[in-house]
Design a protein around this motif. Structure first.
Motif, PDB file in Angstrom:
ATOM      1  N   MET A  73       0.810  -1.016  -0.044  1.00 54.68           N
ATOM      2  CA  MET A  73      -0.014   0.023   0.053  1.00 54.68           C
ATOM      3  C   MET A  73       0.911   1.164  -0.161  1.00 54.68           C
ATOM      4  O   MET A  73       2.105   1.305   0.624  1.00 54.68           O
ATOM      5  N   LYS A  74       0.239   2.369  -0.812  1.00 54.70           N
ATOM      6  CA  LYS A  74       1.070   3.546  -0.597  1.00 54.70           C
ATOM      7  C   LYS A  74       0.652   4.315   0.361  1.00 54.70           C
ATOM      8  O   LYS A  74      -0.083   4.156   0.926  1.00 54.70           O
ATOM      9  N   LEU A  75       1.720   5.352   0.651  1.00 51.26           N
ATOM     10  CA  LEU A  75       2.059   6.156   1.993  1.00 51.26           C
ATOM     11  C   LEU A  75       0.451   7.003   1.951  1.00 51.26           C
ATOM     12  O   LEU A  75      -0.258   6.874   2.910  1.00 51.26           O
ATOM     13  N   ASP A  76       0.073   7.755   0.751  1.00 51.68           N
ATOM     14  CA  ASP A  76      -1.165   8.521   0.590  1.00 51.68           C
ATOM     15  C   ASP A  76      -2.369   7.658   0.907  1.00 51.68           C
ATOM     16  O   ASP A  76      -3.427   8.222   1.487  1.00 51.68           O
ATOM     17  N   GLN A  77      -2.454   6.384   0.508  1.00 53.06           N
ATOM     18  CA  GLN A  77      -3.521   5.404   0.523  1.00 53.06           C
ATOM     19  C   GLN A  77      -3.691   5.044   1.896  1.00 53.06           C
ATOM     20  O   GLN A  77      -4.844   4.893   2.320  1.00 53.06           O
ATOM     21  N   PHE A  78      -2.667   4.795   2.675  1.00 49.26           N
ATOM     22  CA  PHE A  78      -2.796   4.320   4.067  1.00 49.26           C
ATOM     23  C   PHE A  78      -3.292   5.795   4.818  1.00 49.26           C
ATOM     24  O   PHE A  78      -4.101   5.242   5.880  1.00 49.26           O
ATOM     25  N   LEU A  79      -2.945   6.754   4.623  1.00 49.43           N
ATOM     26  CA  LEU A  79      -3.304   7.785   5.303  1.00 49.43           C
ATOM     27  C   LEU A  79      -5.110   8.114   5.282  1.00 49.43           C
ATOM     28  O   LEU A  79      -5.748   8.310   6.308  1.00 49.43           O
ATOM     29  N   LYS A  80      -5.515   7.739   3.891  1.00 48.86           N
ATOM     30  CA  LYS A  80      -6.834   7.885   3.611  1.00 48.86           C
ATOM     31  C   LYS A  80      -7.268   6.669   4.308  1.00 48.86           C
ATOM     32  O   LYS A  80      -8.552   6.883   4.804  1.00 48.86           O
ATOM     33  N   TRP A  81      -6.739   5.596   4.174  1.00 49.21           N
ATOM     34  CA  TRP A  81      -7.672   4.158   4.779  1.00 49.21           C
ATOM     35  C   TRP A  81      -7.883   4.198   6.212  1.00 49.21           C
ATOM     36  O   TRP A  81      -8.712   3.831   6.747  1.00 49.21           O
ATOM     37  N   HIS A  82      -6.942   5.181   7.022  1.00 48.87           N
ATOM     38  CA  HIS A  82      -7.001   5.302   8.285  1.00 48.87           C
ATOM     39  C   HIS A  82      -7.728   6.558   8.882  1.00 48.87           C
ATOM     40  O   HIS A  82      -7.691   6.945  10.087  1.00 48.87           O
ATOM     41  N   GLY A  83      -8.151   7.318   7.984  1.00 45.62           N
ATOM     42  CA  GLY A  83      -8.982   8.414   8.233  1.00 45.62           C
ATOM     43  C   GLY A  83      -8.080   9.817   8.362  1.00 45.62           C
ATOM     44  O   GLY A  83      -8.693  10.763   9.075  1.00 45.62           O
TER      45      GLY A  83
ATOM     46  N   ALA B  96      -6.527  11.638   6.492  1.00 41.98           N
ATOM     47  CA  ALA B  96      -7.036  12.575   5.353  1.00 41.98           C
ATOM     48  C   ALA B  96      -8.130  11.970   4.612  1.00 41.98           C
ATOM     49  O   ALA B  96      -8.126  10.820   4.284  1.00 41.98           O
ATOM     50  N   SER B  97      -8.927  12.989   4.224  1.00 40.22           N
ATOM     51  CA  SER B  97     -10.375  12.586   3.642  1.00 40.22           C
ATOM     52  C   SER B  97     -10.137  12.334   2.062  1.00 40.22           C
ATOM     53  O   SER B  97     -11.020  11.974   1.582  1.00 40.22           O
ATOM     54  N   THR B  98      -9.116  13.264   1.367  1.00 39.10           N
ATOM     55  CA  THR B  98      -9.053  13.097   0.207  1.00 39.10           C
ATOM     56  C   THR B  98      -7.349  12.740  -0.098  1.00 39.10           C
ATOM     57  O   THR B  98      -6.610  12.785   0.421  1.00 39.10           O
TER      58      THR B  98
END
Length: 72
Positions: free
Chosen positions: A1-11, A13-15
């Motif tokens: 998983m990429k870092l930006d996706q991880f941030l979104k996955w865990h809430g 970041a919303s976008t």
């Protein structure tokens, strides 16, 4: 998983744009080092920190979301 996706996955970041902004402005570190690449691939055991929030990337994060049996 990429870092930006991880941030979104865990809430955290919303976008994707919000995740990118958090990363490129130096708010995110991986294993204690500031990470400026939003596409950085995470490996199980990596520790991701956003300001004072610490999360560990694990095997379960790579499996993705699953629909409930009654969802279409």
């Amino acid at each position: 998983m990429k870092l930006d996706q991880f941030l979104k996955w865990h809430g955290l970041a919303s976008t994707g744009g919000e995740a990118k902004h958090l990363i490129v402005t130096g708010h995110v570190s991986v294993n204690g080092s500031i990470e400026l690449r939003r596409g950085r691939k995470l490996n199980p055991g990596d520790q991701v920190c956003l300001d004072n929030i610490k999360l560990k990337f694990g095997v379960s994060d790579t499996q993705g979301r699953r629909l409930a049996t009654n969802d279409q």
